[in-house]
Design a protein around this motif. Sequence first.
Motif, PDB file in Angstrom:
ATOM      1  N   PHE A   1       0.850  -1.183   0.000  1.00 43.91           N
ATOM      2  CA  PHE A   1       0.000   0.000   0.000  1.00 43.91           C
ATOM      3  C   PHE A   1       0.892   1.242   0.000  1.00 43.91           C
ATOM      4  O   PHE A   1       1.818   1.345   0.810  1.00 43.91           O
ATOM      5  CB  PHE A   1      -0.902   0.017   1.235  1.00 43.91           C
ATOM      6  CG  PHE A   1      -1.746  -1.214   1.369  1.00 43.91           C
ATOM      7  CD1 PHE A   1      -3.009  -1.259   0.798  1.00 43.91           C
ATOM      8  CD2 PHE A   1      -1.263  -2.330   2.030  1.00 43.91           C
ATOM      9  CE1 PHE A   1      -3.784  -2.419   0.905  1.00 43.91           C
ATOM     10  CE2 PHE A   1      -2.028  -3.483   2.143  1.00 43.91           C
ATOM     11  CZ  PHE A   1      -3.296  -3.519   1.575  1.00 43.91           C
ATOM     12  N   ALA A   2       0.595   2.157  -0.908  1.00 43.07           N
ATOM     13  CA  ALA A   2       1.372   3.387  -0.999  1.00 43.07           C
ATOM     14  C   ALA A   2       0.435   4.572  -1.168  1.00 43.07           C
ATOM     15  O   ALA A   2      -0.586   4.478  -1.854  1.00 43.07           O
ATOM     16  CB  ALA A   2       2.353   3.326  -2.173  1.00 43.07           C
ATOM     17  N   CYS A   3       0.786   5.680  -0.537  1.00 45.13           N
ATOM     18  CA  CYS A   3       0.078   6.949  -0.723  1.00 45.13           C
ATOM     19  C   CYS A   3       1.108   8.055  -0.871  1.00 45.13           C
ATOM     20  O   CYS A   3       2.053   8.146  -0.064  1.00 45.13           O
ATOM     21  CB  CYS A   3      -0.813   7.277   0.465  1.00 45.13           C
ATOM     22  SG  CYS A   3      -2.287   6.277   0.627  1.00 45.13           S
ATOM     23  N   LEU A   4       0.923   8.890  -1.878  1.00 46.46           N
ATOM     24  CA  LEU A   4       1.752  10.079  -2.079  1.00 46.46           C
ATOM     25  C   LEU A   4       0.866  11.313  -2.029  1.00 46.46           C
ATOM     26  O   LEU A   4      -0.315  11.252  -2.377  1.00 46.46           O
ATOM     27  CB  LEU A   4       2.464  10.028  -3.429  1.00 46.46           C
ATOM     28  CG  LEU A   4       3.360   8.823  -3.734  1.00 46.46           C
ATOM     29  CD1 LEU A   4       3.938   8.961  -5.151  1.00 46.46           C
ATOM     30  CD2 LEU A   4       4.473   8.699  -2.707  1.00 46.46           C
ATOM     31  N   THR A   5       1.440  12.423  -1.628  1.00 43.08           N
ATOM     32  CA  THR A   5       0.732  13.706  -1.707  1.00 43.08           C
ATOM     33  C   THR A   5       1.468  14.678  -2.628  1.00 43.08           C
ATOM     34  O   THR A   5       1.164  15.867  -2.644  1.00 43.08           O
ATOM     35  CB  THR A   5       0.590  14.340  -0.310  1.00 43.08           C
ATOM     36  OG1 THR A   5       1.883  14.496   0.281  1.00 43.08           O
ATOM     37  CG2 THR A   5      -0.282  13.480   0.594  1.00 43.08           C
ATOM     38  N   THR A   6       2.413  14.151  -3.397  1.00 44.91           N
ATOM     39  CA  THR A   6       3.206  15.005  -4.291  1.00 44.91           C
ATOM     40  C   THR A   6       3.111  14.584  -5.750  1.00 44.91           C
ATOM     41  O   THR A   6       3.717  15.202  -6.620  1.00 44.91           O
ATOM     42  CB  THR A   6       4.698  14.976  -3.883  1.00 44.91           C
ATOM     43  OG1 THR A   6       5.153  13.613  -3.885  1.00 44.91           O
ATOM     44  CG2 THR A   6       4.892  15.567  -2.496  1.00 44.91           C
ATOM     45  N   ASN A   7       2.350  13.517  -6.015  1.00 48.45           N
ATOM     46  CA  ASN A   7       2.228  13.025  -7.376  1.00 48.45           C
ATOM     47  C   ASN A   7       0.943  12.212  -7.460  1.00 48.45           C
ATOM     48  O   ASN A   7       0.743  11.285  -6.678  1.00 48.45           O
ATOM     49  CB  ASN A   7       3.422  12.145  -7.748  1.00 48.45           C
ATOM     50  CG  ASN A   7       3.389  11.684  -9.199  1.00 48.45           C
ATOM     51  OD1 ASN A   7       2.476  11.005  -9.613  1.00 48.45           O
ATOM     52  ND2 ASN A   7       4.399  12.057  -9.961  1.00 48.45           N
ATOM     53  N   ALA A   8       0.056  12.582  -8.376  1.00 56.94           N
ATOM     54  CA  ALA A   8      -1.250  11.930  -8.469  1.00 56.94           C
ATOM     55  C   ALA A   8      -1.321  10.918  -9.608  1.00 56.94           C
ATOM     56  O   ALA A   8      -2.414  10.504  -9.998  1.00 56.94           O
ATOM     57  CB  ALA A   8      -2.336  12.987  -8.653  1.00 56.94           C
ATOM     58  N   ASN A   9      -0.166  10.489 -10.131  1.00 60.37           N
ATOM     59  CA  ASN A   9      -0.174   9.573 -11.269  1.00 60.37           C
ATOM     60  C   ASN A   9      -0.958   8.305 -10.957  1.00 60.37           C
ATOM     61  O   ASN A   9      -0.711   7.629  -9.974  1.00 60.37           O
ATOM     62  CB  ASN A   9       1.271   9.209 -11.643  1.00 60.37           C
ATOM     63  CG  ASN A   9       1.326   8.295 -12.852  1.00 60.37           C
ATOM     64  OD1 ASN A   9       0.688   8.546 -13.867  1.00 60.37           O
ATOM     65  ND2 ASN A   9       2.100   7.225 -12.743  1.00 60.37           N
ATOM     66  N   GLU A  10      -1.929   7.994 -11.800  1.00 64.61           N
ATOM     67  CA  GLU A  10      -2.784   6.812 -11.703  1.00 64.61           C
ATOM     68  C   GLU A  10      -3.623   6.786 -10.430  1.00 64.61           C
ATOM     69  O   GLU A  10      -4.296   5.793 -10.157  1.00 64.61           O
ATOM     70  CB  GLU A  10      -1.965   5.527 -11.855  1.00 64.61           C
ATOM     71  CG  GLU A  10      -1.320   5.415 -13.237  1.00 64.61           C
ATOM     72  CD  GLU A  10      -0.613   4.092 -13.454  1.00 64.61           C
ATOM     73  OE1 GLU A  10      -0.107   3.511 -12.483  1.00 64.61           O
ATOM     74  OE2 GLU A  10      -0.602   3.629 -14.606  1.00 64.61           O
ATOM     75  N   GLY A  11      -3.576   7.867  -9.660  1.00 63.14           N
ATOM     76  CA  GLY A  11      -4.509   8.060  -8.547  1.00 63.14           C
ATOM     77  C   GLY A  11      -4.739   6.862  -7.668  1.00 63.14           C
ATOM     78  O   GLY A  11      -3.832   6.342  -7.022  1.00 63.14           O
ATOM     79  N   TYR A  12      -6.000   6.404  -7.678  1.00 68.89           N
ATOM     80  CA  TYR A  12      -6.430   5.283  -6.846  1.00 68.89           C
ATOM     81  C   TYR A  12      -6.514   4.027  -7.699  1.00 68.89           C
ATOM     82  O   TYR A  12      -7.142   4.035  -8.768  1.00 68.89           O
ATOM     83  CB  TYR A  12      -7.809   5.595  -6.265  1.00 68.89           C
ATOM     84  CG  TYR A  12      -8.531   4.439  -5.616  1.00 68.89           C
ATOM     85  CD1 TYR A  12      -8.554   4.296  -4.239  1.00 68.89           C
ATOM     86  CD2 TYR A  12      -9.225   3.500  -6.382  1.00 68.89           C
ATOM     87  CE1 TYR A  12      -9.229   3.252  -3.633  1.00 68.89           C
ATOM     88  CE2 TYR A  12      -9.904   2.449  -5.794  1.00 68.89           C
ATOM     89  CZ  TYR A  12      -9.905   2.328  -4.420  1.00 68.89           C
ATOM     90  OH  TYR A  12     -10.578   1.284  -3.827  1.00 68.89           O
ATOM     91  N   GLN A  13      -5.917   2.953  -7.229  1.00 68.94           N
ATOM     92  CA  GLN A  13      -6.091   1.663  -7.910  1.00 68.94           C
ATOM     93  C   GLN A  13      -5.679   0.511  -7.013  1.00 68.94           C
ATOM     94  O   GLN A  13      -4.893   0.653  -6.072  1.00 68.94           O
ATOM     95  CB  GLN A  13      -5.309   1.605  -9.212  1.00 68.94           C
ATOM     96  CG  GLN A  13      -3.805   1.660  -9.090  1.00 68.94           C
ATOM     97  CD  GLN A  13      -3.114   1.485 -10.433  1.00 68.94           C
ATOM     98  OE1 GLN A  13      -2.067   0.835 -10.514  1.00 68.94           O
ATOM     99  NE2 GLN A  13      -3.673   2.070 -11.492  1.00 68.94           N
TER     100      GLN A  13
END
Length: 395
Positions: free
Chosen positions: A273-285
Amino acid sequence: MKRREFIKKGGIATALVTTTTVLGSVGYNLYKDKTINIGVIGTGVRGNGLLHILNQIENINVVACCDIIPSHLEEGLKITKGSAKGYSDYQELLKDKKVEAVIVTVPFYLHAQVAMDALDAGKHVYCEKTLAKEYDGIKNLLNKVKSSNKIFQVGHQYHSSRLYTHVVDLIKKGKVGDISAFECQWNRHGDWRRPVHDPSLERAINWRMYKEYSGGLLAELSSHQIEFVNWVLDAHPEKVVGMGGVDYWKDGRETYDNIHVMYSYPNGVKAKFACLTTNANEGYQIKILGDKGTLLIDYDTAWFYPEGEKKVIPNDVDGVSGATAKMNYNNGEEIKISHADPSKQALIDFKNSIIENKQPESNIYTGARAAVCIQMGLDAMYNNTIVEWNPGFEI
Protein backbone atom coordinates in the motif's frame (compact mmCIF):
# COMPACT_ATOMS: atom_id res chain seq x y z
CA MET A 1 -21.76 -13.93 18.83
CA LYS A 2 -19.50 -14.81 15.90
CA ARG A 3 -18.53 -12.58 13.01
CA ARG A 4 -20.87 -14.10 10.45
CA GLU A 5 -23.78 -14.83 12.74
CA PHE A 6 -27.07 -13.21 11.91
CA ILE A 7 -28.18 -10.69 14.53
CA LYS A 8 -31.39 -11.88 16.11
CA LYS A 9 -32.99 -9.39 18.40
CA GLY A 10 -36.24 -9.31 20.29
CA GLY A 11 -39.90 -10.06 19.64
CA ILE A 12 -41.00 -9.61 16.07
CA ALA A 13 -37.43 -9.82 14.77
CA THR A 14 -37.12 -13.36 16.10
CA ALA A 15 -40.33 -14.33 14.37
CA LEU A 16 -39.19 -12.83 11.09
CA VAL A 17 -35.81 -14.54 10.88
CA THR A 18 -37.04 -18.12 10.89
CA THR A 19 -36.35 -18.32 7.15
CA THR A 20 -34.71 -16.01 4.64
CA THR A 21 -37.95 -16.07 2.64
CA VAL A 22 -39.94 -14.79 5.58
CA LEU A 23 -37.32 -12.15 6.35
CA GLY A 24 -37.03 -11.05 2.75
CA SER A 25 -40.76 -10.82 2.05
CA VAL A 26 -42.83 -10.38 5.19
CA GLY A 27 -40.17 -8.46 7.12
CA TYR A 28 -39.42 -6.06 4.31
CA ASN A 29 -43.05 -5.54 3.34
CA LEU A 30 -44.00 -4.88 6.94
CA TYR A 31 -41.48 -2.05 7.27
CA LYS A 32 -40.84 -0.95 3.69
CA ASP A 33 -42.46 2.47 4.25
CA LYS A 34 -40.76 3.13 7.57
CA THR A 35 -38.73 6.35 7.69
CA ILE A 36 -35.51 6.33 9.71
CA ASN A 37 -34.74 9.56 11.59
CA ILE A 38 -31.01 10.27 11.40
CA GLY A 39 -28.65 12.50 13.37
CA VAL A 40 -25.28 13.43 11.90
CA ILE A 41 -22.50 13.97 14.44
CA GLY A 42 -19.68 15.87 12.73
CA THR A 43 -20.58 18.20 9.86
CA GLY A 44 -17.15 18.82 8.40
CA VAL A 45 -16.23 17.93 4.83
CA ARG A 46 -17.14 14.23 5.08
CA GLY A 47 -20.22 14.72 7.22
CA ASN A 48 -21.66 17.37 4.94
CA GLY A 49 -20.83 15.26 1.91
CA LEU A 50 -22.90 12.44 3.40
CA LEU A 51 -25.70 14.90 4.19
CA HIS A 52 -26.03 15.68 0.49
CA ILE A 53 -26.32 11.95 -0.21
CA LEU A 54 -28.78 11.34 2.64
CA ASN A 55 -31.07 13.92 1.03
CA GLN A 56 -31.27 11.65 -2.03
CA ILE A 57 -32.33 8.48 -0.19
CA GLU A 58 -35.98 7.60 0.31
CA ASN A 59 -37.23 6.93 3.84
CA ILE A 60 -34.33 8.72 5.51
CA ASN A 61 -35.01 11.95 7.38
CA VAL A 62 -32.16 13.98 8.88
CA VAL A 63 -33.55 15.48 12.08
CA ALA A 64 -30.38 16.60 13.86
CA CYS A 65 -26.82 17.78 13.20
CA CYS A 66 -23.94 18.42 15.55
CA ASP A 67 -20.52 20.05 15.32
CA ILE A 68 -18.32 22.01 17.71
CA ILE A 69 -17.23 24.41 14.95
CA PRO A 70 -20.08 26.88 14.31
CA SER A 71 -19.35 27.35 10.60
CA HIS A 72 -19.40 23.58 10.04
CA LEU A 73 -22.70 23.22 11.87
CA GLU A 74 -24.21 26.14 9.97
CA GLU A 75 -23.25 24.54 6.65
CA GLY A 76 -24.69 21.18 7.71
CA LEU A 77 -27.99 22.72 8.75
CA LYS A 78 -28.15 24.60 5.47
CA ILE A 79 -27.89 21.30 3.56
CA THR A 80 -30.88 19.90 5.49
CA LYS A 81 -32.95 22.94 4.38
CA GLY A 82 -34.30 23.53 7.84
CA SER A 83 -35.37 19.97 8.59
CA ALA A 84 -32.77 19.40 11.32
CA LYS A 85 -32.10 20.77 14.78
CA GLY A 86 -28.54 21.94 15.50
CA TYR A 87 -26.38 20.92 18.44
CA SER A 88 -22.88 21.92 19.55
CA ASP A 89 -22.74 19.03 22.07
CA TYR A 90 -23.28 15.53 20.71
CA GLN A 91 -24.49 14.32 24.10
CA GLU A 92 -27.46 16.66 23.75
CA LEU A 93 -28.18 15.27 20.28
CA LEU A 94 -28.15 11.75 21.72
CA LYS A 95 -30.87 12.78 24.17
CA ASP A 96 -33.13 13.74 21.26
CA LYS A 97 -35.81 11.03 21.20
CA LYS A 98 -36.57 11.71 17.54
CA VAL A 99 -33.11 10.44 16.57
CA GLU A 100 -33.17 6.70 15.89
CA ALA A 101 -29.74 6.35 14.28
CA VAL A 102 -26.58 8.42 14.01
CA ILE A 103 -23.85 8.91 11.43
CA VAL A 104 -20.53 9.40 13.25
CA THR A 105 -18.17 11.54 11.16
CA VAL A 106 -16.06 13.10 13.90
CA PRO A 107 -12.22 12.99 13.85
CA PHE A 108 -10.66 9.53 14.06
CA TYR A 109 -9.59 9.74 17.71
CA LEU A 110 -13.20 10.40 18.81
CA HIS A 111 -14.85 7.53 16.90
CA ALA A 112 -14.84 4.99 19.73
CA GLN A 113 -16.18 7.26 22.47
CA VAL A 114 -18.91 8.87 20.38
CA ALA A 115 -20.02 5.53 18.94
CA MET A 116 -20.14 3.87 22.37
CA ASP A 117 -22.14 6.78 23.80
CA ALA A 118 -24.57 6.52 20.89
CA LEU A 119 -25.10 2.81 21.53
CA ASP A 120 -25.67 3.52 25.22
CA ALA A 121 -28.29 6.08 24.18
CA GLY A 122 -30.11 3.39 22.19
CA LYS A 123 -29.16 4.60 18.70
CA HIS A 124 -28.19 2.55 15.66
CA VAL A 125 -24.73 3.63 14.49
CA TYR A 126 -22.98 4.19 11.16
CA CYS A 127 -19.37 4.93 12.16
CA GLU A 128 -16.98 6.25 9.55
CA LYS A 129 -13.75 4.43 8.93
CA THR A 130 -11.23 3.80 10.36
CA LEU A 131 -13.26 2.27 13.20
CA ALA A 132 -11.16 3.33 16.21
CA LYS A 133 -7.72 4.55 17.24
CA GLU A 134 -5.33 2.47 19.37
CA TYR A 135 -5.88 -1.15 20.40
CA ASP A 136 -7.82 -0.28 23.56
CA GLY A 137 -10.22 1.90 21.57
CA ILE A 138 -10.83 -0.92 19.08
CA LYS A 139 -11.34 -3.54 21.79
CA ASN A 140 -13.64 -1.35 23.90
CA LEU A 141 -15.88 -0.52 20.95
CA LEU A 142 -15.90 -4.13 19.76
CA ASN A 143 -17.07 -5.32 23.17
CA LYS A 144 -19.69 -2.58 23.40
CA VAL A 145 -21.23 -3.51 20.03
CA LYS A 146 -21.20 -7.22 20.88
CA SER A 147 -23.26 -6.50 23.99
CA SER A 148 -25.67 -4.19 22.15
CA ASN A 149 -28.85 -5.02 20.24
CA LYS A 150 -28.41 -2.10 17.80
CA ILE A 151 -27.30 -2.12 14.18
CA PHE A 152 -23.67 -1.05 13.77
CA GLN A 153 -22.13 -0.39 10.35
CA VAL A 154 -18.59 0.78 9.56
CA GLY A 155 -18.04 3.28 6.73
CA HIS A 156 -15.84 1.13 4.51
CA GLN A 157 -18.16 2.03 1.67
CA TYR A 158 -16.49 -0.16 -0.96
CA HIS A 159 -17.76 -3.16 0.99
CA SER A 160 -21.20 -1.97 -0.13
CA SER A 161 -20.20 -1.38 -3.74
CA ARG A 162 -21.97 -3.85 -6.01
CA LEU A 163 -18.99 -3.68 -8.36
CA TYR A 164 -16.54 -4.60 -5.60
CA THR A 165 -18.86 -7.30 -4.28
CA HIS A 166 -19.00 -8.80 -7.78
CA VAL A 167 -15.22 -8.62 -8.16
CA VAL A 168 -14.66 -10.35 -4.83
CA ASP A 169 -17.05 -13.10 -5.91
CA LEU A 170 -15.14 -13.53 -9.19
CA ILE A 171 -11.83 -13.78 -7.34
CA LYS A 172 -13.19 -16.37 -4.92
CA LYS A 173 -14.43 -18.40 -7.88
CA GLY A 174 -10.89 -18.48 -9.29
CA LYS A 175 -10.86 -15.64 -11.83
CA VAL A 176 -7.24 -14.69 -11.17
CA GLY A 177 -6.15 -18.13 -9.96
CA ASP A 178 -3.87 -18.40 -6.96
CA ILE A 179 -3.19 -14.91 -5.63
CA SER A 180 0.39 -14.01 -4.92
CA ALA A 181 0.19 -10.25 -4.35
CA PHE A 182 -1.88 -7.08 -4.11
CA GLU A 183 -0.49 -3.73 -5.22
CA CYS A 184 -2.54 -0.79 -3.97
CA GLN A 185 -2.04 2.95 -4.22
CA TRP A 186 -3.93 6.15 -3.53
CA ASN A 187 -1.90 9.06 -4.85
CA ARG A 188 -2.93 12.71 -4.65
CA HIS A 189 -1.13 15.97 -5.32
CA GLY A 190 -1.79 18.54 -2.62
CA ASP A 191 -0.93 19.46 0.93
CA TRP A 192 -4.13 17.87 2.32
CA ARG A 193 -4.80 20.92 4.49
CA ARG A 194 -8.05 22.76 5.19
CA PRO A 195 -8.10 26.56 5.43
CA VAL A 196 -8.08 27.92 8.98
CA HIS A 197 -9.29 31.46 9.58
CA ASP A 198 -8.85 31.31 13.36
CA PRO A 199 -5.42 29.94 14.46
CA SER A 200 -6.98 28.56 17.64
CA LEU A 201 -8.90 26.10 15.46
CA GLU A 202 -5.84 24.71 13.64
CA ARG A 203 -5.88 21.32 15.38
CA ALA A 204 -9.67 21.06 15.35
CA ILE A 205 -9.82 21.63 11.59
CA ASN A 206 -6.52 20.05 10.51
CA TRP A 207 -6.64 17.18 12.97
CA ARG A 208 -5.48 14.79 10.21
CA MET A 209 -2.00 16.37 10.45
CA TYR A 210 -1.39 15.43 14.09
CA LYS A 211 -0.57 11.99 15.49
CA GLU A 212 -2.61 12.59 18.65
CA TYR A 213 -5.81 12.75 16.64
CA SER A 214 -5.14 10.98 13.36
CA GLY A 215 -3.82 7.88 11.63
CA GLY A 216 -2.77 9.99 8.64
CA LEU A 217 -2.81 8.59 5.13
CA LEU A 218 -2.92 4.97 6.29
CA ALA A 219 -6.16 5.45 8.25
CA GLU A 220 -7.81 8.00 5.99
CA LEU A 221 -7.05 6.46 2.60
CA SER A 222 -5.28 3.08 2.62
CA SER A 223 -7.74 1.66 5.16
CA HIS A 224 -10.32 1.16 2.40
CA GLN A 225 -7.89 -0.97 0.39
CA ILE A 226 -6.61 -2.86 3.42
CA GLU A 227 -10.20 -3.77 4.31
CA PHE A 228 -10.66 -4.98 0.73
CA VAL A 229 -7.65 -7.30 0.94
CA ASN A 230 -8.90 -8.72 4.25
CA TRP A 231 -12.27 -9.28 2.58
CA VAL A 232 -10.85 -11.06 -0.47
CA LEU A 233 -8.58 -13.33 1.56
CA ASP A 234 -10.98 -13.70 4.50
CA ALA A 235 -7.93 -13.38 6.69
CA HIS A 236 -5.86 -10.94 8.67
CA PRO A 237 -2.16 -10.24 8.03
CA GLU A 238 0.49 -12.00 10.04
CA LYS A 239 2.94 -9.08 10.10
CA VAL A 240 3.71 -5.70 8.56
CA VAL A 241 6.67 -3.48 7.73
CA GLY A 242 6.55 0.10 6.53
CA MET A 243 8.13 3.47 6.18
CA GLY A 244 7.17 7.03 5.39
CA GLY A 245 8.07 10.55 6.36
CA VAL A 246 7.35 14.24 6.34
CA ASP A 247 9.58 14.74 3.34
CA TYR A 248 7.90 17.43 1.27
CA TRP A 249 5.30 19.48 3.12
CA LYS A 250 7.45 21.22 5.75
CA ASP A 251 4.52 22.91 7.45
CA GLY A 252 4.54 21.57 11.01
CA ARG A 253 2.54 18.43 10.33
CA GLU A 254 3.33 15.24 12.23
CA THR A 255 1.57 12.57 10.16
CA TYR A 256 3.53 11.44 7.11
CA ASP A 257 3.08 13.00 3.68
CA ASN A 258 4.03 9.70 2.01
CA ILE A 259 3.69 6.10 3.17
CA HIS A 260 4.84 2.70 1.86
CA VAL A 261 3.58 -0.31 3.80
CA MET A 262 3.66 -4.07 3.15
CA TYR A 263 1.56 -6.68 4.93
CA SER A 264 2.24 -10.42 4.83
CA TYR A 265 -0.84 -12.66 4.81
CA PRO A 266 -1.18 -16.45 5.18
CA ASN A 267 0.13 -18.59 2.32
CA GLY A 268 2.79 -16.01 1.52
CA VAL A 269 0.46 -13.43 -0.04
CA LYS A 270 1.95 -9.94 0.14
CA ALA A 271 -0.06 -6.73 -0.02
CA LYS A 272 1.61 -3.38 -0.68
CA PHE A 273 0.00 0.00 0.00
CA ALA A 274 1.37 3.39 -1.00
CA CYS A 275 0.08 6.95 -0.72
CA LEU A 276 1.75 10.08 -2.08
CA THR A 277 0.73 13.71 -1.71
CA THR A 278 3.21 15.00 -4.29
CA ASN A 279 2.23 13.02 -7.38
CA ALA A 280 -1.25 11.93 -8.47
CA ASN A 281 -0.17 9.57 -11.27
CA GLU A 282 -2.78 6.81 -11.70
CA GLY A 283 -4.51 8.06 -8.55
CA TYR A 284 -6.43 5.28 -6.85
CA GLN A 285 -6.09 1.66 -7.91
CA ILE A 286 -5.91 -1.91 -6.65
CA LYS A 287 -4.14 -4.71 -8.51
CA ILE A 288 -4.81 -8.33 -7.64
CA LEU A 289 -2.11 -10.53 -9.17
CA GLY A 290 -2.75 -14.24 -9.63
CA ASP A 291 -1.29 -17.01 -11.75
CA LYS A 292 -4.21 -16.77 -14.22
CA GLY A 293 -4.17 -13.00 -14.61
CA THR A 294 -4.50 -9.58 -13.02
CA LEU A 295 -7.57 -7.67 -11.88
CA LEU A 296 -7.24 -3.88 -11.90
CA ILE A 297 -9.85 -1.88 -9.97
CA ASP A 298 -10.31 1.86 -9.54
CA TYR A 299 -13.20 3.83 -8.01
CA ASP A 300 -15.90 2.60 -10.35
CA THR A 301 -14.42 0.32 -13.03
CA ALA A 302 -12.67 -3.04 -13.07
CA TRP A 303 -10.68 -4.86 -15.75
CA PHE A 304 -9.27 -8.35 -15.98
CA TYR A 305 -6.05 -9.01 -17.90
CA PRO A 306 -5.24 -12.68 -18.48
CA GLU A 307 -1.67 -13.82 -18.31
CA GLY A 308 -0.14 -13.52 -21.76
CA GLU A 309 1.62 -16.20 -23.79
CA LYS A 310 4.70 -17.28 -21.93
CA LYS A 311 7.98 -17.36 -23.78
CA VAL A 312 11.26 -18.95 -22.79
CA ILE A 313 14.06 -16.45 -22.95
CA PRO A 314 17.39 -18.20 -23.72
CA ASN A 315 20.59 -16.98 -22.13
CA ASP A 316 18.99 -14.33 -19.92
CA VAL A 317 21.54 -11.62 -19.29
CA ASP A 318 20.50 -11.36 -15.69
CA GLY A 319 21.23 -15.04 -15.18
CA VAL A 320 17.60 -16.00 -14.51
CA SER A 321 16.18 -17.98 -17.40
CA GLY A 322 12.67 -19.32 -17.73
CA ALA A 323 9.17 -18.44 -18.81
CA THR A 324 8.04 -14.83 -18.72
CA ALA A 325 4.87 -13.03 -19.75
CA LYS A 326 3.85 -9.43 -20.16
CA MET A 327 0.36 -8.22 -19.38
CA ASN A 328 -1.31 -7.07 -22.58
CA TYR A 329 -3.38 -3.97 -21.81
CA ASN A 330 -5.05 -4.30 -25.22
CA ASN A 331 -6.43 -7.69 -24.25
CA GLY A 332 -8.36 -6.62 -21.18
CA GLU A 333 -11.88 -7.65 -20.26
CA GLU A 334 -14.01 -4.99 -18.59
CA ILE A 335 -16.00 -6.26 -15.63
CA LYS A 336 -19.41 -4.74 -16.27
CA ILE A 337 -21.96 -4.49 -13.50
CA SER A 338 -24.50 -1.84 -12.61
CA HIS A 339 -23.73 -0.07 -9.35
CA ALA A 340 -24.49 3.09 -7.41
CA ASP A 341 -22.03 5.50 -5.80
CA PRO A 342 -20.41 3.45 -2.99
CA SER A 343 -21.14 6.02 -0.27
CA LYS A 344 -24.78 6.21 -1.30
CA GLN A 345 -25.06 2.43 -1.47
CA ALA A 346 -23.48 2.13 1.98
CA LEU A 347 -26.07 4.49 3.48
CA ILE A 348 -28.89 2.64 1.72
CA ASP A 349 -27.51 -0.61 3.13
CA PHE A 350 -27.45 0.94 6.62
CA LYS A 351 -31.09 1.97 6.32
CA ASN A 352 -32.06 -1.50 5.06
CA SER A 353 -30.11 -3.22 7.83
CA ILE A 354 -32.11 -1.24 10.39
CA ILE A 355 -35.43 -1.95 8.68
CA GLU A 356 -34.69 -5.65 8.16
CA ASN A 357 -32.86 -6.06 11.48
CA LYS A 358 -29.81 -7.67 9.93
CA GLN A 359 -26.08 -7.33 10.43
CA PRO A 360 -24.39 -5.18 7.75
CA GLU A 361 -21.68 -6.64 5.56
CA SER A 362 -19.34 -3.86 6.74
CA ASN A 363 -19.79 -4.57 10.41
CA ILE A 364 -17.98 -4.33 13.73
CA TYR A 365 -15.91 -7.44 12.95
CA THR A 366 -14.67 -6.42 9.50
CA GLY A 367 -14.16 -2.88 10.80
CA ALA A 368 -12.22 -3.98 13.88
CA ARG A 369 -9.98 -6.26 11.83
CA ALA A 370 -9.14 -3.39 9.47
CA ALA A 371 -8.55 -1.04 12.40
CA VAL A 372 -6.05 -3.46 13.96
CA CYS A 373 -4.24 -3.61 10.61
CA ILE A 374 -4.04 0.19 10.57
CA GLN A 375 -2.62 0.35 14.10
CA MET A 376 -0.07 -2.33 13.18
CA GLY A 377 1.02 -0.30 10.15
CA LEU A 378 1.30 2.92 12.15
CA ASP A 379 3.40 1.18 14.79
CA ALA A 380 5.63 -0.34 12.09
CA MET A 381 6.25 3.02 10.42
CA TYR A 382 6.63 5.19 13.50
CA ASN A 383 8.79 2.68 15.40
CA ASN A 384 10.73 1.38 12.37
CA THR A 385 10.05 -2.24 13.25
CA ILE A 386 8.27 -5.40 12.11
CA VAL A 387 4.89 -5.66 13.84
CA GLU A 388 3.08 -8.98 14.14
CA TRP A 389 -0.67 -9.52 14.53
CA ASN A 390 -1.77 -9.05 18.12
CA PRO A 391 -2.92 -12.48 19.33
CA GLY A 392 -5.49 -10.73 21.55
CA PHE A 393 -7.48 -9.82 18.43
CA GLU A 394 -8.82 -13.05 17.03
CA ILE A 395 -11.75 -11.36 15.31
